[in-house]
Design a protein around this motif. Structure first.
Motif, PDB file in Angstrom:
ATOM      1  N   MET A   1       0.834  -1.188   0.000  1.00 25.91           N
ATOM      2  CA  MET A   1       0.000   0.000   0.000  1.00 25.91           C
ATOM      3  C   MET A   1       0.873   1.243   0.000  1.00 25.91           C
ATOM      4  N   LEU A   2       0.392   2.297  -0.614  1.00 21.70           N
ATOM      5  CA  LEU A   2       1.137   3.542  -0.688  1.00 21.70           C
ATOM      6  C   LEU A   2       1.067   4.287   0.636  1.00 21.70           C
ATOM      7  N   GLU A  35     -13.707  15.762  -4.843  1.00 22.46           N
ATOM      8  CA  GLU A  35     -12.366  15.482  -4.357  1.00 22.46           C
ATOM      9  C   GLU A  35     -12.283  14.039  -3.899  1.00 22.46           C
ATOM     10  N   LEU A  36     -11.205  13.366  -4.284  1.00 18.82           N
ATOM     11  CA  LEU A  36     -10.972  11.984  -3.881  1.00 18.82           C
ATOM     12  C   LEU A  36      -9.530  11.828  -3.409  1.00 18.82           C
ATOM     13  N   PRO A  37      -9.286  10.891  -2.488  1.00 16.69           N
ATOM     14  CA  PRO A  37      -7.916  10.658  -2.030  1.00 16.69           C
ATOM     15  C   PRO A  37      -7.029  10.118  -3.153  1.00 16.69           C
ATOM     16  N   GLU A  43      -4.818   3.450  -6.699  1.00 19.58           N
ATOM     17  CA  GLU A  43      -5.122   2.016  -6.640  1.00 19.58           C
ATOM     18  C   GLU A  43      -6.115   1.629  -7.737  1.00 19.58           C
ATOM     19  N   ALA A  44      -7.153   2.426  -7.915  1.00 20.05           N
ATOM     20  CA  ALA A  44      -8.157   2.123  -8.950  1.00 20.05           C
ATOM     21  C   ALA A  44      -7.523   2.125 -10.339  1.00 20.05           C
ATOM     22  N   LEU A  45      -6.623   3.061 -10.590  1.00 23.68           N
ATOM     23  CA  LEU A  45      -5.954   3.114 -11.893  1.00 23.68           C
ATOM     24  C   LEU A  45      -5.028   1.917 -12.088  1.00 23.68           C
ATOM     25  N   VAL A  47      -5.216  -1.153 -10.702  1.00 20.07           N
ATOM     26  CA  VAL A  47      -5.912  -2.446 -10.829  1.00 20.07           C
ATOM     27  C   VAL A  47      -7.093  -2.372 -11.797  1.00 20.07           C
ATOM     28  N   ARG A  48      -7.249  -1.204 -12.424  1.00 28.05           N
ATOM     29  CA  ARG A  48      -8.318  -0.987 -13.409  1.00 28.05           C
ATOM     30  C   ARG A  48      -9.713  -1.244 -12.836  1.00 28.05           C
ATOM     31  N   SER A  49      -9.918  -0.766 -11.600  1.00 27.26           N
ATOM     32  CA  SER A  49     -11.252  -0.863 -11.007  1.00 27.26           C
ATOM     33  C   SER A  49     -11.983   0.463 -11.214  1.00 27.26           C
ATOM     34  N   SER A  50     -13.269   0.459 -10.963  1.00 22.86           N
ATOM     35  CA  SER A  50     -14.065   1.663 -11.186  1.00 22.86           C
ATOM     36  C   SER A  50     -13.735   2.732 -10.144  1.00 22.86           C
ATOM     37  N   ILE A  51     -13.954   3.974 -10.536  1.00 23.31           N
ATOM     38  CA  ILE A  51     -13.799   5.116  -9.638  1.00 23.31           C
ATOM     39  C   ILE A  51     -15.184   5.723  -9.479  1.00 23.31           C
TER      40      ILE A  51
END
Length: 88
Positions: A1-2, A35-37, A43-45, A47-51
């Motif tokens: 994790m970052l 605004e998003l963390p 992480e979404a980018l 693992v190519r998950s939805s935002i």
């Protein structure tokens, strides 16, 4: 994790960097800032998950379309960062 969280000396609360960017409400087409963390976006980018996006005017949520994801990616790449308070 970052490891993107930091401590703010002013309120001693946990803070983390965020990205503020415009969204268009799917109900009324009003342009708003949201605004998003950074960690959530990164992480979404990766693992190519939805935002999930939010428009406060109608309290509506939706998954970002590919064009919105690319816009968010460009904001992240440009380093357009803010600081978000994390409440537990």
């Amino acid at each position: 994790m970052l490891a993107l969280k930091s401590v703010d000396a002013l309120d001693e609360g946990r803070r983390e960097p965020g990205i503020r960017f415009p969204v268009t409400c799917p109900i009324c087409a009003r342009a708003l800032l949201t605004e998003l963390p950074v960690a959530l976006i990164a992480e979404a980018l990766m693992v190519r998950s939805s935002i999930q996006l939010h428009a406060a005017c109608h309290d509506v949520y939706w998954d970002a379309a590919e064009s919105e994801v690319e816009q968010i990616r460009s904001y992240l790449g440009a380093g357009v960062l803010t600081v978000i308070s994390v409440r537990e």
